[in-house]
Design an enzyme around this catalytic site. Structure first.
Site, mmCIF file in Angstrom:
data_model
loop_
_atom_site.group_PDB
_atom_site.id
_atom_site.type_symbol
_atom_site.label_atom_id
_atom_site.label_comp_id
_atom_site.label_asym_id
_atom_site.label_seq_id
_atom_site.Cartn_x
_atom_site.Cartn_y
_atom_site.Cartn_z
ATOM 1 N N LYS A 1 0.869 -1.194 0.000
ATOM 2 C CA LYS A 1 0.000 0.000 0.000
ATOM 3 C C LYS A 1 0.896 1.232 0.000
ATOM 4 O O LYS A 1 1.675 1.451 0.923
ATOM 5 C CB LYS A 1 -0.926 0.049 1.218
ATOM 6 C CG LYS A 1 -1.990 1.126 0.993
ATOM 7 C CD LYS A 1 -2.651 1.636 2.227
ATOM 8 C CE LYS A 1 -1.868 2.673 2.971
ATOM 9 N NZ LYS A 1 -1.729 3.977 2.274
ATOM 10 N N GLY B 1 7.100 4.388 8.384
ATOM 11 C CA GLY B 1 6.278 5.577 8.600
ATOM 12 C C GLY B 1 6.601 6.208 9.933
ATOM 13 O O GLY B 1 7.698 6.026 10.473
ATOM 14 N N SER B 2 5.644 6.918 10.473
ATOM 15 C CA SER B 2 5.881 7.672 11.703
ATOM 16 C C SER B 2 5.714 6.772 12.936
ATOM 17 O O SER B 2 4.978 5.783 12.900
ATOM 18 C CB SER B 2 4.889 8.827 11.767
ATOM 19 O OG SER B 2 3.582 8.320 11.643
ATOM 20 N N GLY C 1 3.130 3.752 13.609
ATOM 21 C CA GLY C 1 3.769 2.459 13.878
ATOM 22 C C GLY C 1 3.110 1.767 15.065
ATOM 23 O O GLY C 1 2.859 0.561 15.055
ATOM 24 N N GLU D 1 9.976 0.402 10.605
ATOM 25 C CA GLU D 1 11.034 1.357 10.235
ATOM 26 C C GLU D 1 10.433 2.734 10.433
ATOM 27 O O GLU D 1 9.684 3.225 9.581
ATOM 28 C CB GLU D 1 11.427 1.163 8.768
ATOM 29 C CG GLU D 1 12.182 -0.105 8.480
ATOM 30 C CD GLU D 1 13.552 -0.124 9.127
ATOM 31 O OE1 GLU D 1 14.135 0.953 9.352
ATOM 32 O OE2 GLU D 1 14.017 -1.228 9.450
ATOM 33 N N CYS E 1 14.411 9.775 6.321
ATOM 34 C CA CYS E 1 14.498 9.301 7.704
ATOM 35 C C CYS E 1 15.912 9.447 8.248
ATOM 36 O O CYS E 1 16.100 9.622 9.441
ATOM 37 C CB CYS E 1 14.022 7.865 7.793
ATOM 38 S SG CYS E 1 14.887 6.775 6.671
ATOM 39 N N GLU F 1 10.794 15.250 14.826
ATOM 40 C CA GLU F 1 11.264 15.128 13.452
ATOM 41 C C GLU F 1 10.845 16.368 12.667
ATOM 42 O O GLU F 1 9.686 16.787 12.751
ATOM 43 C CB GLU F 1 10.637 13.881 12.835
ATOM 44 C CG GLU F 1 11.516 13.212 11.844
ATOM 45 C CD GLU F 1 10.908 11.929 11.297
ATOM 46 O OE1 GLU F 1 11.658 11.156 10.739
ATOM 47 O OE2 GLU F 1 9.693 11.712 11.440
HETATM 48 P P1 NAD Z 1 2.759 7.713 8.087
HETATM 49 O O1 NAD Z 1 2.988 7.002 9.365
HETATM 50 O O2 NAD Z 1 1.769 8.833 8.088
HETATM 51 O O3 NAD Z 1 2.238 6.694 6.960
HETATM 52 C C1 NAD Z 1 3.000 5.610 6.478
HETATM 53 C C2 NAD Z 1 2.065 4.655 5.753
HETATM 54 O O4 NAD Z 1 1.234 3.994 6.709
HETATM 55 C C3 NAD Z 1 1.115 5.307 4.759
HETATM 56 O O5 NAD Z 1 0.949 4.448 3.670
HETATM 57 C C4 NAD Z 1 -0.185 5.423 5.548
HETATM 58 O O6 NAD Z 1 -1.337 5.439 4.754
HETATM 59 C C5 NAD Z 1 -0.144 4.161 6.381
HETATM 60 N N1 NAD Z 1 -0.884 4.252 7.638
HETATM 61 C C6 NAD Z 1 -1.124 5.340 8.392
HETATM 62 N N2 NAD Z 1 -1.821 4.982 9.503
HETATM 63 C C7 NAD Z 1 -2.029 3.648 9.435
HETATM 64 C C8 NAD Z 1 -2.673 2.698 10.272
HETATM 65 N N3 NAD Z 1 -3.254 3.050 11.404
HETATM 66 N N4 NAD Z 1 -2.670 1.411 9.884
HETATM 67 C C9 NAD Z 1 -2.050 1.030 8.751
HETATM 68 N N5 NAD Z 1 -1.440 1.885 7.903
HETATM 69 C C10 NAD Z 1 -1.424 3.179 8.248
HETATM 70 O O7 NAD Z 1 4.172 8.198 7.597
HETATM 71 P P2 NAD Z 1 4.451 9.239 6.440
HETATM 72 O O8 NAD Z 1 4.061 10.594 6.928
HETATM 73 O O9 NAD Z 1 3.887 8.712 5.173
HETATM 74 O O10 NAD Z 1 6.037 9.141 6.320
HETATM 75 C C11 NAD Z 1 6.906 9.912 7.071
HETATM 76 C C12 NAD Z 1 7.476 9.110 8.204
HETATM 77 O O11 NAD Z 1 8.111 7.945 7.707
HETATM 78 C C13 NAD Z 1 8.554 9.866 8.931
HETATM 79 O O12 NAD Z 1 8.435 9.685 10.311
HETATM 80 C C14 NAD Z 1 9.821 9.219 8.425
HETATM 81 O O13 NAD Z 1 10.938 9.380 9.232
HETATM 82 C C15 NAD Z 1 9.402 7.814 8.284
HETATM 83 N N6 NAD Z 1 10.322 7.069 7.421
HETATM 84 C C16 NAD Z 1 11.129 6.125 7.996
HETATM 85 C C17 NAD Z 1 12.029 5.418 7.222
HETATM 86 C C18 NAD Z 1 12.941 4.364 7.824
HETATM 87 O O14 NAD Z 1 13.475 3.562 7.091
HETATM 88 N N7 NAD Z 1 13.147 4.323 9.125
HETATM 89 C C19 NAD Z 1 12.088 5.659 5.855
HETATM 90 C C20 NAD Z 1 11.267 6.612 5.311
HETATM 91 C C21 NAD Z 1 10.363 7.318 6.105
#
Ligand code: NAD
Length: 532
Positions: free
Chosen positions: A172, A227-228, A232, A249, A283, A384
């Site tokens: 997704k 993601g965040s 997570g 991650e 990230c 962040e």
């Molecule tokens: P986000 O957490 O808003 O979303 C990530 C993904 O998860 C999206 O596809 C979103 O639709 C989905 N999602 C959101 N809530 C969900 C839930 N309750 N259940 C299932 N899926 C859900 O993150 P973002 O704003 O898209 O990305 C930015 C974040 O990602 C930053 O914190 C960044 O540091 C992190 N990031 C980490 C890495 C790493 O490797 N550690 C790499 C890239 C980005």
């Protein structure tokens, strides 16, 4: 991209997400929001396709990965344009952050994947009559949840090890970079079909958090979430209901320590790259710079000068190298940066470059910013930022630099600049993070043989390297006979001499001193005599 608000998930009338180019705010089109039923259906199709794929040889899997690599190399510029259109990044950022790591991951996996997943013989310990090995079996269907910062890389990088390990994948993509999903799906389809495999092996779906949650609870064998930290946690809660394992991650707030003996040319150049690449939406961006007092003024003067020269503009007008810094992909990120910078300035920090939205451009742009005299009372060193903001803290010495670097809930990457190799090692050993790079930044990600991941709220589990490949597997232990010495022996019924026999066996193997062991051997002989 703007999401249509309050769109209900209904199988009868599929709602859609509206996609926009963040650099121009131009409307690109709509993509479907997958309902939970539609997600389950895709997982079912993936499961069917995996039946055959899971039985393929490593050579056959390598063939598909090689075709993917050839496709990407042939179409690299087009892929960069697709990424830039969706995310607002410059095409040079797309080349460095999307194409380069994906190609390197494919190269690594093609060259080393079979070795990393080869059956592993382990010592059988005290059970010398047995042999034991670990086999790496496919899990089945792997679910991937992507963020928006690298639309191409975030899809391809988890898919590569998952396929090599024999799995099917349902991905997704982020609701903020969904317009490219159809293009990337077409790439997988073309390669899989050309290689003679079912295109349901890799499926890309679109939607928001509800679609993501549906994937978590769809019965997939594992979830890779990037993601965040806040989301997570929600993913972990949802995954707990079905006991679906997760790799998280999450974000980063990477410290970069610049010692008084650092090569300043190198430190300035790398800090510029670490902060402004992909507009800071990484990230492993260098989000906190700790600069020693002795070189602080000179470092600040140089980065201020460099940052004020940066050119910012929309990738649609970028013929390659016309702009240094692109747009912010997500509108909310501008508000976050605005709030953090205002808080820092209110508490005594100063901007020597940028410091506000770029009003000269129509899209979502934040000016390349350098913020100095920052301290740990400010939110910008704890939260962040994910934007083009260089945040500089003055430090007295090594101890203060390390203490402040570790004063953060995140723990993903980190770096230290010094000409003294021993000092670099010493500082690296004391930084609490998943990765530390000496005299560079973020490069650990490009070394695909090494595991990548964080500690604390940066998440857990590892991607990349043999750890990342094995994370896509059921690590199955198989025990066989080396010597059939148990034949004819029965443990039951338990006899009076069984307990002393075991006691003496334990003393013989683990007891200290020769006399203990001799006595134990005598005790074993007596017990066996009684049991005959
Ligand atoms: P986000 O957490 O808003 O979303 C990530 C993904 O998860 C999206 O596809 C979103 O639709 C989905 N999602 C959101 N809530 C969900 C839930 N309750 N259940 C299932 N899926 C859900 O993150 P973002 O704003 O898209 O990305 C930015 C974040 O990602 C930053 O914190 C960044 O540091 C992190 N990031 C980490 C890495 C790493 O490797 N550690 C790499 C890239 C980005």
């Amino acid at each position: 991209m703007e999401t249509t608000t309050a769109a209900p998930i209904s199988p009868s009338l599929p709602p859609t997400l509206e996609c926009r180019n963040p650099a121009t705010l131009e409307r690109l089109g709509d993509v479907p929001i997958f309902s939970p039923e539609a997600v389950r259906e895709r997982v079912k199709r993936a499961r069917r396709a995996q039946q055959h794929w899971g039985r393929t040889t490593f050579a056959e899997r390598r063939g598909v990965l090689q075709s993917l690599l050839d496709y990407i190399v042939r179409n690299q510029e087009e892929i960069c344009r697709i990424c830039s259109r969706d995310s607002g990044k410059t095409i040079v950022d797309a080349m460095m952050g999307e194409i380069f790591p994906v190609c390197e991951k494919l190269r690594y996996t093609i060259a080393h994947g079979e070795k990393d997943l080869a059956t592993d013989k382990r010592p059988s310990g005290v059970l010398m009559h047995k042999a034991v090995r670990v086999e790496y079996h496919p899990l089945g269907v792997v679910g991937v949840l992507c963020p928006w910062n690298f639309p191409f890389h975030n899809v391809f990088c988890p898919v590569i090890p998952a396929l090599m390990a024999g799995n099917a994948v349902v991905v997704k993509v982020s609701e903020w970079t969904s317009w490219s999903a159809a293009d990337f799906q077409a790439m997988f389809d073309e390669v899989l079909v050309a290689c003679g495999y079912d295109k349901d092996l890799v499926q890309i779906i679109t939607g928001g958090a509800e679609t993501g949650q549906a994937l978590v609870q769809s019965g997939v064998e594992k979830i890779f979430f990037t993601g965040s930290p806040g989301n997570g946690k929600k993913v972990m809660v949802a995954a707990a209901e079905t006991l679906t394992p997760v790799v998280l991650e999450l974000g980063g707030k990477d410290p970069m320590i610049i010692c008084d003996d650092a090569d300043l040319d190198q430190a300035v150049g790398t800090a510029m790259l670490g902060v402004f690449t992909a507009c800071g939406q990484m990230c492993v961006a260098a989000e906190r710079l700790y600069v020693f007092d002795a070189v602080y003024d000179e470092f600040v003067r140089r980065v201020g000068q460099e940052a004020r020269k940066l050119r910012q503009g929309p990738p649609t007008e970028d013929r390659g190298g016309d702009f240094d810094v692109g747009a912010m992909t997500m509108p909310r990120q501008l508000e976050i940066i605005e709030r953090q910078v205002a808080d820092a300035v209110h508490k005594g920090a100063r901007t020597i470059a940028g410091g506000k939205r770029n009003a000269a451009l129509a899209g979502q742009f934040w000016e390349p910013t350098v913020l100095i005299d920052v301290d740990h009372s400010m939110s910008i060193v704890h939260e962040e930022t994910f934007g083009p903001v260089m945040t500089i803290v003055r430090v007295r010495d090594e101890d203060e630099a390390i203490r402040l670097a570790n004063d953060c809930a995140y723990g993903l990457g980190s770096s230290v600049f010094t000409k003294d190799a021993r000092r670099g090692e010493r500082i690296a050993a004391r930084i609490s993070a998943g990765m530390t790079v000496i005299n560079d930044y973020g490069l650990a990600y490009m070394m695909q043989s090494a595991p990548f991941g964080g500690v604390r709220i940066s998440g857990f589990g590892r991607i990349n390297g043999r750890e990342g490949l094995r994370a896509c597997c059921n690590e199955k232990t198989v025990v066989t006979d080396k010597l059939p010495i148990h034949q004819g022996m029965s443990f039951y019924p338990i006899k009076k001499a069984t307990f002393p026999l075991l006691q003496n066996v334990i003393s013989m193997i683990y007891g200290r001193g020769i006399s203990t062991r001799i006595n134990a051997v005598a005790g074993i002989a007596r017990s066996l005599w009684r049991m005959r």
